[in-house]
Design a protein around this motif. Structure first.
Motif, mmCIF file in Angstrom:
data_model
loop_
_atom_site.group_PDB
_atom_site.id
_atom_site.type_symbol
_atom_site.label_atom_id
_atom_site.label_comp_id
_atom_site.label_asym_id
_atom_site.label_seq_id
_atom_site.Cartn_x
_atom_site.Cartn_y
_atom_site.Cartn_z
ATOM 1 N N ILE B 207 0.993 -1.293 -0.149
ATOM 2 C CA ILE B 207 -0.044 0.029 0.112
ATOM 3 C C ILE B 207 0.792 1.206 -0.023
ATOM 4 O O ILE B 207 1.773 1.340 0.895
ATOM 5 C CB ILE B 207 -0.945 0.052 1.222
ATOM 6 C CG1 ILE B 207 -1.729 -1.179 1.168
ATOM 7 C CG2 ILE B 207 -1.880 1.182 1.275
ATOM 8 C CD1 ILE B 207 -2.749 -1.364 2.422
ATOM 9 N N GLY B 208 0.604 1.994 -0.776
ATOM 10 C CA GLY B 208 1.253 3.623 -0.778
ATOM 11 C C GLY B 208 2.341 3.626 -1.722
ATOM 12 O O GLY B 208 2.646 4.722 -2.221
ATOM 13 N N THR B 388 -0.861 11.789 7.840
ATOM 14 C CA THR B 388 0.515 12.226 7.989
ATOM 15 C C THR B 388 1.310 11.415 8.442
ATOM 16 O O THR B 388 2.576 11.455 8.741
ATOM 17 C CB THR B 388 0.527 13.730 9.133
ATOM 18 O OG1 THR B 388 -0.078 13.260 10.235
ATOM 19 C CG2 THR B 388 -0.454 14.755 8.428
ATOM 20 N N ARG B 389 0.995 10.175 8.796
ATOM 21 C CA ARG B 389 1.779 9.222 9.525
ATOM 22 C C ARG B 389 2.336 8.153 8.643
ATOM 23 O O ARG B 389 2.636 7.002 9.008
ATOM 24 C CB ARG B 389 0.851 8.486 10.737
ATOM 25 C CG ARG B 389 0.170 9.266 11.803
ATOM 26 C CD ARG B 389 1.481 9.840 12.462
ATOM 27 N NE ARG B 389 1.904 8.824 13.332
ATOM 28 C CZ ARG B 389 3.301 8.815 14.170
ATOM 29 N NH1 ARG B 389 3.925 10.192 14.335
ATOM 30 N NH2 ARG B 389 3.552 7.700 14.785
ATOM 31 N N GLY B 390 2.666 8.798 7.392
ATOM 32 C CA GLY B 390 3.117 7.650 6.364
ATOM 33 C C GLY B 390 2.501 7.485 5.104
ATOM 34 O O GLY B 390 1.161 7.770 4.992
ATOM 35 N N ARG B 391 3.168 6.964 4.046
ATOM 36 C CA ARG B 391 2.811 6.803 2.688
ATOM 37 C C ARG B 391 1.412 5.862 2.751
ATOM 38 O O ARG B 391 0.609 6.259 1.837
ATOM 39 C CB ARG B 391 3.761 6.482 1.801
ATOM 40 C CG ARG B 391 4.671 7.252 1.353
ATOM 41 C CD ARG B 391 5.544 6.845 0.150
ATOM 42 N NE ARG B 391 5.976 5.769 0.073
ATOM 43 C CZ ARG B 391 7.160 5.188 0.518
ATOM 44 N NH1 ARG B 391 8.025 6.338 0.939
ATOM 45 N NH2 ARG B 391 7.644 4.252 0.510
ATOM 46 N N LEU B 393 -0.876 5.110 5.219
ATOM 47 C CA LEU B 393 -1.850 5.672 5.636
ATOM 48 C C LEU B 393 -2.543 6.806 4.970
ATOM 49 O O LEU B 393 -3.834 7.008 4.952
ATOM 50 C CB LEU B 393 -1.476 6.276 7.130
ATOM 51 C CG LEU B 393 -1.736 5.232 8.464
ATOM 52 C CD1 LEU B 393 -1.073 5.626 9.607
ATOM 53 C CD2 LEU B 393 -3.212 4.774 8.353
ATOM 54 N N LYS B 394 -1.605 7.438 4.098
ATOM 55 C CA LYS B 394 -2.051 8.683 3.330
ATOM 56 C C LYS B 394 -2.803 8.111 2.435
ATOM 57 O O LYS B 394 -3.948 8.744 1.991
ATOM 58 C CB LYS B 394 -0.866 9.507 2.572
ATOM 59 C CG LYS B 394 -1.297 10.646 2.028
ATOM 60 C CD LYS B 394 -0.021 11.487 1.933
ATOM 61 C CE LYS B 394 -0.171 12.873 1.071
ATOM 62 N NZ LYS B 394 -1.448 13.427 1.441
ATOM 63 N N VAL B 395 -2.787 6.886 1.660
ATOM 64 C CA VAL B 395 -3.515 6.257 0.591
ATOM 65 C C VAL B 395 -4.717 5.685 1.582
ATOM 66 O O VAL B 395 -5.906 5.843 0.845
ATOM 67 C CB VAL B 395 -2.908 5.303 -0.077
ATOM 68 C CG1 VAL B 395 -3.926 4.327 -1.115
ATOM 69 C CG2 VAL B 395 -1.908 5.898 -0.704
ATOM 70 N N LEU B 396 -4.838 5.129 2.624
ATOM 71 C CA LEU B 396 -5.952 4.424 3.312
ATOM 72 C C LEU B 396 -6.762 5.391 3.925
ATOM 73 O O LEU B 396 -8.059 5.105 3.818
ATOM 74 C CB LEU B 396 -5.491 3.404 4.172
ATOM 75 C CG LEU B 396 -4.480 2.389 3.702
ATOM 76 C CD1 LEU B 396 -3.747 1.552 4.940
ATOM 77 C CD2 LEU B 396 -5.399 1.394 2.955
ATOM 78 N N ALA B 397 -6.188 6.630 4.262
ATOM 79 C CA ALA B 397 -7.154 7.498 5.098
ATOM 80 C C ALA B 397 -7.924 8.462 4.591
ATOM 81 O O ALA B 397 -7.859 9.746 4.564
ATOM 82 C CB ALA B 397 -6.291 8.206 6.355
ATOM 83 N N ALA B 398 -8.661 7.782 3.295
ATOM 84 C CA ALA B 398 -9.501 9.012 2.582
ATOM 85 C C ALA B 398 -10.933 8.031 2.539
ATOM 86 O O ALA B 398 -10.777 6.849 2.231
ATOM 87 C CB ALA B 398 -9.070 8.946 1.203
ATOM 88 N N MET B 399 -12.145 8.811 2.841
ATOM 89 C CA MET B 399 -13.107 8.180 2.413
ATOM 90 C C MET B 399 -13.811 7.951 0.959
ATOM 91 O O MET B 399 -13.786 9.159 0.448
ATOM 92 C CB MET B 399 -14.258 9.076 3.511
ATOM 93 C CG MET B 399 -14.222 8.673 4.920
ATOM 94 S SD MET B 399 -15.859 9.380 5.498
ATOM 95 C CE MET B 399 -15.731 9.184 7.210
#
Lengths: 407, 438
Positions: B207-208, B388-391, B393-399
């Motif tokens: 992921i990312g 902001t906690r990594g590449r 999470l940046k991809v995953l944390a979006a609705m």
């Protein structure tokens, strides 16, 4: 203190009591498990790596064009690094602790018995590596220059006849022994396995992957100086000099050649941060949920207690008029709250065990130690008392004259 | 149906005790926010990255391990050796198939403004692009002929093409990869970011991260473009150093995919690899006959792409929501029972229990929608912080839209459930009792 009047009063307003007890039970179950997980994550990420982290950095170059004399390039780099002011040591290495990538292989104490074989992280370096990293040798000695093999990956594959083992690995491979230097171990579980003689034991050197278990310290150092397209250096500086030296080192080495690219420049603090960042994020989220739970349950207790105080003003007034002191009223409400909280806590402990079993089954979580349940019980009792004090004091200051008023 | 009147009454009531209203909305909101933030991440991680054909793409696995190597793992290794890859490619038993391995060639365009770097990519067969529905913004994949003979051609990702060529059309231009020049045949859309990156789970972040370039597998082999990923050797068959030594060994480092459209094709392919393993066993190359054929979702499950932590956090966050709901029941009870007098009057004037119920359920619903709105805002804030906690999470944390809808449905549904008891209590108010006590 008469419990019976309190109980009968509670039974008449069951709903509020049940709601509070339910919140206490669920909060205990979740917070106890969450606290355990957070503690585990924090102790994992606090583990010592065995190297002098505050004074170490990693600098890595990879050839972008064909370099004929890679050995010469490496020697020049190390010469420059070692001559820089503030540098205590510099060495070439194949991987770094907590770096999350590297080499591992099975090593066996007995090449005919598979149960003596263990997966080990394979660090490779010459005699400069141990002093540069700051690894502590507790038995035997560091490699001598004649024990070191120089391997060019165009012409040979890594092999070694001497080896330094981590203490944890040595104890696994030779259970019950206290001295390991001089013993032989094998690089494979087969009759044709190569043998290596243990020349030194390190106190600890964590592997690049550093899993949560004690196997994180199953590592070895092979006396191999690798000549390859990747030139990976670890540099140890005098205290306080690291950042300055790292910048100077990068400028010096990058300026030397145009046929390679700097791929890594990071302090060991940064390496550690990367490895444990996800653990810390997870712990942070669990802490946030736990705090949220305590706040919500606390506010629920305050709410229900306040409601009861306002509903029972008349009765409080009557009791005060009949001679009850402030302390008696206070004690009444605090005891009532303790009864509800205790009911909640009893159910909560059962729920905590149940939740833990569920998590153990689905997510392979370890069992919840009793200490966390006890801690949770005490915590929720305390929360209850703290939350009820406000409304209870407001009850206590209801003047006796209220008894004489209409409503 | 006096919906308009009830809504009016509802809003007036909510305004009358803003503190209590606010408390109810906030309690629902934080519970919903925690649940939806964790669920969004879990949902993104466990989603089907290629829903229209995830049941038609398969990973074949063969077991090259010696029998007595002390390994208690039942599953075969997750990649293939060079020899086995070549055999499967040559046999062409699937409708489409591709080998792939990670590469990191150096790109030095000789401009000071674009310093040399190692680009992440894969060496793969032409079928890759059709199999995985890869969208092109310019050009096309290389030809069948180029694929088979290992021509020096490359497909770039949009951002990489822009980095090297700016606004100039890169098709037909050359890119230096290492010490050789490759001709650009196509540009892949930047927007193509399957989550997880299911086709390359081994030796790379699932992921990312996304490839910058693609070259033909045959070219990678012929030009000795080094493998950048995981390499595992289960025996000592790697006798010689260098590229040829790697190709001759039984070390595994190549990933393989087959497209099989019908159940008949899947069964036939399964028979093929079982037969191949039996044949290699007879030849003495395989000590075990242990094969697998995994579809996309099975493969993601086997590789445990969905982290246990993500599941744990979601469970506990929903537990938090449950506590918030229980709390809300209490708050709603307090809110509604304080209006017993008013309910008594309305009932005395002829309102039926049903009408009182409707009114208070609607009021509860309004609170639920408000809680959903505030909860959505809080969830977005939490997701932004997590991003902001990594590449990864940046991809995953979006609705996505389904998570948006779920947020409101969850808030409304949960609040309505919490409101059932208080609303029922409100209906039980007896007019006579209320009229008397004033």
């Amino acid at each position: 203190m008469e419990i019976r009047p309190i109980l009968s009063a509670l039974l008449r307003s069951k709903t509020g009591a049940v709601l509070v007890a339910a919140q206490v039970a669920l909060t205990l179950a979740i917070v106890a498990n969450a606290a355990f997980i957070v503690r585990t994550k924090i102790s994992t990420s606090d583990r010592v790596s065995g190297v002098d982290e505050p004074n170490l950095f990693e600098l890595s170059y990879v050839a972008s064009k064909k370099i004929d004399d890679r050995k010469g390039a490496m020697q020049k780099d190390l010469e420059i690094l070692r001559a820089m002011p503030g540098v205590v040591g510099a060495a070439t290495v194949n991987m770094v602790p907590l770096g999350q990538s590297g080499w591992d292989s099975g090593l066996c104490a007995d090449k005919t018995k598979v149960e003596t074989c263990f997966d080990s992280a394979m660090y490779m370096g010459d005699e400069a590596l141990v002093p540069t990293l700051g690894v502590r040798i507790i038995e035997g000695h560091n490699f001598t220059p004649d024990e070191v093999e120089e391997i060019d990956d165009r012409t040979g594959q890594p092999k070694a006849h001497a080896i330094i083992l981590g203490k944890h690995l040595a104890q696994e491979m030779f259970p019950g022994e206290t001295s390991f230097v001089g013993k032989l171990i094998y690089d494979d579980y087969s009759p044709t396995a190569e043998e290596m003689r243990i020349v030194g034991i390190m106190d600890q050197l964590i592997s690049p992957w550093a899993p949560a278990s004690a196997d994180a310290y199953d590592s070895v150092i092979l006396p191999v100086r690798l000549i390859r397209n990747r030139m990976d250096y670890v540099v140890r500086t005098a205290p306080g000099q690291r950042d300055r030296v790292m910048t100077a080192a990068e400028t010096a080495l990058t300026g030397l050649r145009t046929d390679r690219v700097r791929t890594i420049k990071r302090t060991f603090d940064s390496i550690r941060e990367s490895r444990y960042r996800d653990d810390k994020t997870g712990a942070g989220m669990l802490i946030a949920v736990a705090i949220g739970l305590l706040l919500v349950t606390g506010s629920g207790i305050v709410g229900v207690a306040s409601l009861w105080v306002s509903q029972r003003r008349r009765q409080i007034g009557v009791r005060r008029a009949l001679g009850a002191g402030r302390i008696d009223i206070l004690r009444y409400f605090v005891t009532e709250n303790l009864l509800i909280t205790t009911a909640g806590v009893v159910v909560g402990v059962a729920l905590a065990i149940g939740l833990n079993l569920f998590l153990a089954h689905k997510l392979a979580m370890p069992r919840l130690p009793v200490a966390y349940m006890i801690g949770g019980v005490i915590g929720l009792w305390t929360l209850g008392i703290v939350a009820v004090l406000g409304p209870a004091w407001r009850a206590a200051v209801v003047p006796p004259a209220v008894a004489t008023r209409a409503a | 149906m006096m919906l308009g009147y009830y809504l009016q009454l509802g809003f007036r009531h909510l305004r009358r005790n803003p503190v209590l209203t606010g408390l109810i909305v906030v309690t629902i909101a934080v519970g919903v926010a925690a649940s939806m933030a964790t669920l969004t991440i879990l949902h993104a991680m466990s989603g089907d990255p290629i829903p229209n054909k995830s049941d038609r793409l398969f990973v074949p696995l063969l077991d090259i391990r010696p029998v007595d190597n002390g390994d208690s793992e039942v599953e075969p290794p997750p990649m293939l050796s060079f020899a086995d890859t070549q055999a499967l490619r040559a046999a062409k038993k699937a409708k489409r198939q591709t080998a792939l391995y990670g590469i990191a060639p150096a790109i030095d365009v000789g401009r000071a403004s674009v310093p040399a770097w190692f680009a992440d990519g894969i060496a793969t067969d032409r079928d890759f692009f059709a199999m995985f529905d890869v969208p092109f913004v310019r050009g096309a994949p290389w030809s069948e002929a180029d694929n088979d003979k290992g021509a020096q051609v490359v497909v770039l990702r949009e951002a990489t093409a822009a980095k090297i060529f700016g606004t100039v059309d890169p098709i037909g231009k050359t890119v230096p990869l290492g010490d050789k020049d490759y001709i650009v045949t196509g540009v892949v859309a930047d927007g193509w970011r399957p989550v997880p990156r299911f086709y390359r789970l081994i030796g790379a972040n699932p992921i990312g991260d996304y490839e910058e370039l693609f070259i033909p597998y045959q070219t990678g082999i012929a030009n000795e473009v080094g493998a950048n990923g995981q390499l595992s050797c289960y025996d000592d068959s790697r006798k010689a150093p260098g590229w040829q030594g790697l190709l001759d060994s039984n070390c595994i480092w190549v990933q393989y995919w087959a497209e099989l459209d019908t159940t008949a094709e899947v069964a036939a392919y399964r028979d093929y690899i079982t037969g191949y393993a039996a044949e290699q066993h007879k030849l003495g190359r395989f000590e075990r006959e242990n094969t697998r054929l995994y579809s996309v979702m099975q493969w993601l499950d086997k590789r445990k792409v969905v982290a246990n932590d993500a599941k744990l956090q979601t469970y506990l966050a929903f537990g938090f929501l449950l506590v918030c709901l229980v709390n809300t029941i209490g708050l709603l009870l307090a809110k509604f029972t304080s209006r017993s007098g008013e309910i008594g009057v309305r009932r005395a004037l002829g309102a039926s229990r049903r009408q009182v119920f409707s009114q208070y359920i609607i009021e509860t619903g309004v609170l639920g929608v408000a809680g959903g709105l505030v909860g959505l805002g809080l969830a977005q804030l939490a997701l932004w912080m997590l991003g902001t906690r990594g590449r990864a999470l940046k991809v995953l944390a979006a609705m996505d839209w389904s998570m948006f809808v779920t947020t409101f449905a969850l808030a409304l549904g949960a609040t309505l459930v919490a409101g059932l008891l208080p609303t029922w209590r409100a209906c039980q108010v007896r007019p006579a009792v209320q009229l008397k006590s004033q």
